[in-house]
Each structure stands twice: as structure tokens, then as C-alpha cells.
Scaffold this motif. Structure first.
Motif, PDB file in Angstrom:
ATOM      1  N   ASP A 119       0.857  -1.194   0.000  1.00 50.92           N
ATOM      2  CA  ASP A 119       0.000   0.000   0.000  1.00 50.92           C
ATOM      3  C   ASP A 119       0.889   1.239   0.000  1.00 50.92           C
ATOM      4  O   ASP A 119       1.943   1.250   0.627  1.00 50.92           O
ATOM      5  CB  ASP A 119      -0.878   0.045   1.263  1.00 50.92           C
ATOM      6  CG  ASP A 119      -1.943  -1.049   1.255  1.00 50.92           C
ATOM      7  OD1 ASP A 119      -2.245  -1.589   0.176  1.00 50.92           O
ATOM      8  OD2 ASP A 119      -2.460  -1.359   2.346  1.00 50.92           O
ATOM      9  N   PHE A 120       0.454   2.267  -0.683  1.00 52.98           N
ATOM     10  CA  PHE A 120       1.210   3.522  -0.687  1.00 52.98           C
ATOM     11  C   PHE A 120       0.320   4.650  -0.169  1.00 52.98           C
ATOM     12  O   PHE A 120      -0.878   4.683  -0.457  1.00 52.98           O
ATOM     13  CB  PHE A 120       1.690   3.864  -2.103  1.00 52.98           C
ATOM     14  CG  PHE A 120       2.841   3.017  -2.548  1.00 52.98           C
ATOM     15  CD1 PHE A 120       4.143   3.427  -2.333  1.00 52.98           C
ATOM     16  CD2 PHE A 120       2.623   1.788  -3.156  1.00 52.98           C
ATOM     17  CE1 PHE A 120       5.213   2.632  -2.729  1.00 52.98           C
ATOM     18  CE2 PHE A 120       3.678   0.996  -3.562  1.00 52.98           C
ATOM     19  CZ  PHE A 120       4.980   1.418  -3.342  1.00 52.98           C
ATOM     20  N   GLU A 121       0.935   5.539   0.591  1.00 49.52           N
ATOM     21  CA  GLU A 121       0.207   6.694   1.108  1.00 49.52           C
ATOM     22  C   GLU A 121       0.884   7.951   0.570  1.00 49.52           C
ATOM     23  O   GLU A 121       2.089   8.111   0.753  1.00 49.52           O
ATOM     24  CB  GLU A 121       0.255   6.682   2.636  1.00 49.52           C
ATOM     25  CG  GLU A 121      -1.105   6.925   3.247  1.00 49.52           C
ATOM     26  CD  GLU A 121      -1.125   6.700   4.741  1.00 49.52           C
ATOM     27  OE1 GLU A 121      -1.075   5.531   5.133  1.00 49.52           O
ATOM     28  OE2 GLU A 121      -1.201   7.694   5.474  1.00 49.52           O
ATOM     29  N   VAL A 122       0.125   8.799  -0.073  1.00 51.42           N
ATOM     30  CA  VAL A 122       0.718   9.970  -0.730  1.00 51.42           C
ATOM     31  C   VAL A 122       0.033  11.240  -0.224  1.00 51.42           C
ATOM     32  O   VAL A 122      -1.196  11.352  -0.309  1.00 51.42           O
ATOM     33  CB  VAL A 122       0.524   9.873  -2.267  1.00 51.42           C
ATOM     34  CG1 VAL A 122       1.131  11.071  -2.975  1.00 51.42           C
ATOM     35  CG2 VAL A 122       1.138   8.593  -2.798  1.00 51.42           C
ATOM     36  N   GLY A 189      -1.903  -3.800  -4.099  1.00 49.70           N
ATOM     37  CA  GLY A 189      -2.036  -2.901  -2.947  1.00 49.70           C
ATOM     38  C   GLY A 189      -2.933  -1.711  -3.284  1.00 49.70           C
ATOM     39  O   GLY A 189      -3.360  -1.533  -4.422  1.00 49.70           O
ATOM     40  N   ASP A 190      -3.208  -0.903  -2.273  1.00 52.22           N
ATOM     41  CA  ASP A 190      -4.064   0.275  -2.453  1.00 52.22           C
ATOM     42  C   ASP A 190      -3.223   1.553  -2.402  1.00 52.22           C
ATOM     43  O   ASP A 190      -2.131   1.563  -1.839  1.00 52.22           O
ATOM     44  CB  ASP A 190      -5.125   0.345  -1.345  1.00 52.22           C
ATOM     45  CG  ASP A 190      -6.040  -0.863  -1.367  1.00 52.22           C
ATOM     46  OD1 ASP A 190      -6.225  -1.452  -2.456  1.00 52.22           O
ATOM     47  OD2 ASP A 190      -6.559  -1.233  -0.296  1.00 52.22           O
ATOM     48  N   LEU A 191      -3.780   2.584  -2.964  1.00 48.96           N
ATOM     49  CA  LEU A 191      -3.138   3.889  -2.895  1.00 48.96           C
ATOM     50  C   LEU A 191      -4.026   4.777  -2.012  1.00 48.96           C
ATOM     51  O   LEU A 191      -5.244   4.827  -2.210  1.00 48.96           O
ATOM     52  CB  LEU A 191      -3.020   4.479  -4.306  1.00 48.96           C
ATOM     53  CG  LEU A 191      -2.389   5.855  -4.443  1.00 48.96           C
ATOM     54  CD1 LEU A 191      -0.940   5.841  -3.971  1.00 48.96           C
ATOM     55  CD2 LEU A 191      -2.422   6.304  -5.909  1.00 48.96           C
ATOM     56  N   TYR A 192      -3.427   5.416  -1.021  1.00 53.86           N
ATOM     57  CA  TYR A 192      -4.178   6.318  -0.129  1.00 53.86           C
ATOM     58  C   TYR A 192      -3.702   7.746  -0.364  1.00 53.86           C
ATOM     59  O   TYR A 192      -2.494   7.990  -0.446  1.00 53.86           O
ATOM     60  CB  TYR A 192      -3.936   5.939   1.334  1.00 53.86           C
ATOM     61  CG  TYR A 192      -4.605   4.634   1.707  1.00 53.86           C
ATOM     62  CD1 TYR A 192      -5.882   4.624   2.260  1.00 53.86           C
ATOM     63  CD2 TYR A 192      -3.978   3.414   1.494  1.00 53.86           C
ATOM     64  CE1 TYR A 192      -6.509   3.434   2.587  1.00 53.86           C
ATOM     65  CE2 TYR A 192      -4.598   2.217   1.810  1.00 53.86           C
ATOM     66  CZ  TYR A 192      -5.867   2.233   2.355  1.00 53.86           C
ATOM     67  OH  TYR A 192      -6.487   1.048   2.663  1.00 53.86           O
TER      68      TYR A 192
END
Lengths: 307, 105
Positions: A119-122, A189-192
């Protein structure tokens, strides 16, 4: 790729025990963890510390890391040809060092079977106008990914996301499946997106409400006035009541940021009484007459009297 | 090529099930239920034995997962940490609200 000195990131000697490594990590994690620390650069520092710990806490990964030898931090290098055969385990055929980061060498080291993508958080900054109207974000990200031949590489990803009107500071959005690719059939994964609002020259936002300084001349404040107020939807007329003091909040209902399911916050015009820095002779004369004739005492409460 | 993608708002209007929360937070069902029982994770509804949550808690649960992994915290420690972080968040929101009312520079 550039060599990263994991021992130096944790501030320990190369021969440090597992316990010393754990203690050093905990000390630094408490200092720099993004959920705890607001220090500038803390998140970047925590990522370095966490990356180092993820490798050095695992005896197998640590042995593989040590086998790369000690090099200056940031030195350009390629792992020796026999390194992946000795240390890559099940993935030894999967390492291609083109376009891969140093951290990628160890991130899925020893992985077997399906694994979900990362998962990535931007963090994303948008303007108050974009929050009001809605906007489409175009993001360019670089993510580690296995290609069709099983080689690991950094792949540029472009993501377009429509942010409907109504986002506020601190709003979180989830883009399912737009994070890192899953491994051997694992889900992507998800992107936040963590939304924050850019500072605005006129408005200050809190939730869906907006605050605007409304400078008033002493006569406008004392006598009242009808003024044109800038709102995000265009100018509106506001009646300032006579006898308005500084800090009084005049509410323009529904003129704040829109709410995602309908309705809108309010716009508060906050009265700020301002006086000219220099007076003309006539103004000075008139203010003098006003002072002589006015019975207004703004500091009566100093004497314990009600104002 | 970039294609416009699905965007889910993690706010109080969206509902997630316990199963979804397990999948996207990285916490196990047992850990989530323990956090629910400790009051650190608010439940929106319990119907027919199934828990549902406001999508706001996705962020909280993901934070819990990070704290568990990064500090080796057990669920009791996580519950305390989450409650303290929530207080910090509330105070930060209050500061933003008060600052918004102060004169701009």
C-alpha cells in the motif's frame, strides 16, 4: 543502484547484537515515527530507519546484506554476480538490478507464494478553489513491480483521480488496487491520498467552514454598512450592523465549502477595525471633534464597571 | 496510459464491514475486535452478528497496524496509543479552528 549503510542508519556498529539493533531501532522509531513525530523530515528519517531494521532484524537478510560488504553510503554499485544465487533463495532468478532500488533487494527477500502488493500513502495538496469545485489529480508515482519475465524493477505509474467537491483538510481517500502489484497472484495494494488544503490569500478553512478577515473603517464599524464580500461562488452583499466591534463574526450561511452529500459549511467574515496610518488635516479635525463629543468609554471594565 | 480510477472517500458516509477492514488494514479480526472492546475503534452498527464501521476507522486501523509492526505493540498497548492519538488529533483540530478565527498575517 546506490548502497545504503543500514548500520549507520541505526547508529550501531556492524558487529552489533540483535538486541542492540532492536534497542537502537526502538529509540529512533519513537523519535521519528510519522504517527508520533511532527519534526520536519521525520517521515523520511523513519523510512530509512525502518528499512534498515527490516533487513537487520532478520538473520537471513542480515547475512545477505553483510555479504555485500561495507561501502560508503550512497556509493553506486551492483551486487556481485554470485550474490543472488547465494542469498536470493526462491527469488534468485527474479532479481534484475536495472531500475531497482537498494531497498527492493531485501523487501521481498525469501518471499514464497502469493503476497499482497504494497500500500502507498501519498500526501496531496489542493487549493481551496479545487476543494470547492472538485478537481482531477494526475499523480506520477514510481513503484517496485515484477514484470512478465519475473524481473523486479521500478515502474512509473500515472494515476488520474477525480476528487469531487467537498474535500477538507485531513480528508483521506482510498484508490483500491492502485498501489504496488501483488506477488504471485496476491492482490494489488491500495493507494491512499492524504488531502491537505494550501494556504489561501483570503480564506482560512476549518472543516467545511471558512473564515475571512473583514477590514472595517471606524465609521463603517460604528454606523454600519452594506459591503461586497468575496465568496468562492462570487461576490455577495453583506450588511454589517451598526456598532460592530473587532472580532465579531458575521455568518454567511452555506457560503463555505460544499459537503460531499449535500449542503455546505458557512463563511464567517470576522470584523477587523483598521485605522489609517496617517490622517489628513480634515480627518484629524473630525476625529478630534468626535473625541471631544463622544461619551464612549471602551475601558470602563478596568474600573470594575460593565462596558 | 493513465485511466481515471475509482476513489473511495474514507468518511462517515461510507460503511465498511469487519471483513473489509481486515483485508485493508492488515490487522486480524481478533485484533480488531479487541480494539473494539477496548473502545479504541468505534463500531457503527452490530446487526446479525456482523460488525460495520464508518470508513473513517480505516485510517485508524491502518495506523494501529503500523504501530503494531513498527513498535511490536500488543493490542492493549495499541488501544492506549490510539486513544492518545485521537486526543492529539482532536486538539490539533481545535488549534486549526481557533487559528482560523485569528487575524491572518
Amino acid at each position: 543502484m546506490k548502497y545504503t549503510d543500514y548500520y549507520s542508519a541505526l547508529g550501531v556498529e556492524r558487529g552489533a547484537s540483535a538486541d542492540e539493533i532492536k534497542k537502537a531501532y526502538r529509540r529512533l522509531a519513537q523519535k521519528y515515527h510519522p504517527d508520533v513525530s511532527k519534526e520536519p523530515g521525520a517521515e523520511k528519517r523513519f523510512k530509512e530507519v525502518a528499512e534498515a531494521y527490516q533487513t537487520l532484524k532478520d538473520p537471513e537478510k542480515r547475512a545477505a546484506y553483510d555479504a555485500l560488504g561495507s561501502r560508503p553510503q550512497g556509493e553506486e554499485f551492483r551486487p556481485p554476480p554470485d550474490w543472488t544465487r547465494q542469498h536470493g533463495g526462491a527469488n534468485s532468478e527474479r532479481f534484475s538490478f536495472d531500475d531497482a532500488d537498494f531497498a527492493d533487494l531485501f523487501s521481498r527477500f525469501g518471499a514464497r507464494g502469493a503476497m499482497p502488493g504494497e500500500d502507498f500513502e501519498v500526501p496531496v495538496e489542493i487549493s481551496i478553489e479545487d476543494a470547492f469545485r472538485g478537481t482531477t489529480l494526475s499523480l506520477s508515482l514510481s513503484m517496485p513491480e515484477y514484470d512478465a519475465t519475473g524481473k523486479l524493477r521500478r515502474v512509473p505509474h500515472s494515476v488520474k483521480a477525480r476528487i469531487a467537491a467537498g474535500a477538507v483538510d485531513g480528508q483521506r481517500l482510498r484508490l483500491p488496487g492502485k498501489g504496488g502489484k501483488g506477488f504471485q497472484g496476491g492482490r494489488d495494494g491500495d493507494l491512499y491520498l492524504d488531502i491537505s488544503l494550501k494556504p489561501h490569500r483570503l480564506y482560512r478553512a476549518t472543516g467545511h467552514d471558512l473564515y475571512l478577515d473583514l477590514p472595517l473603517s471606524p465609521s463603517e464599524a460604528a454606523l454600519g454598512a452594506t459591503l461586497e464580500i468575496p465568496t468562492l461562488a462570487g461576490p455577495v452583499s453583506l450588511k454589517v450592523p451598526a456598532g460592530t466591534s473587532s472580532d465579531r463574526k458575521l455568518r454567511l450561511s452555506g457560503r463555505g465549502l460544499p459537503k460531499p452529500r449535500g449542503g455546505a459549511g458557512d463563511l464567517f467574515a470576522v470584523a477587523r477595525i483598521v485605522v489609517p496610518g496617517e490622517l489628513s488635516e480634515r480627518e484629524r479635525e473630525l476625529y478630534g471633534q468626535l473625541a471631544e463629543n463622544s461619551s464612549f468609554e471602551p475601558r470602563r471594565h478596568f474600573r470594575g464597571e460593565e462596558t | 496510459m493513465s485511466i481515471e480510477t475509482e476513489v473511495l472517500w474514507l468518511d462517515e458516509h461510507r460503511v465498511v464491514s469487519l471483513r473489509e477492514l481486515v483485508e485493508i488494514s492488515g490487522l486480524s479480526e481478533a485484533e480488531l475486535l479487541e480494539l473494539v472492546n477496548s473502545g479504541a475503534l468505534p463500531v457503527r452498527d452490530i446487526a446479525g452478528g456482523g460488525y460495520s464501521f464508518s470508513a473513517r476507522v480505516v485510517t485508524v486501523a491502518r495506523t494501529a497496524c503500523r504501530l503494531r509492526d513498527d513498535f511490536d505493540l500488543d493490542t492493549r498497548g495499541l488501544g492506549v496509543a490510539l486513544k492518545l492519538l485521537e486526543r492529539v488529533r482532536d486538539l490539533e483540530e481545535e488549534i486549526v479552528r481557533l487559528r482560523a478565527q485569528m487575524p491572518g498575517s
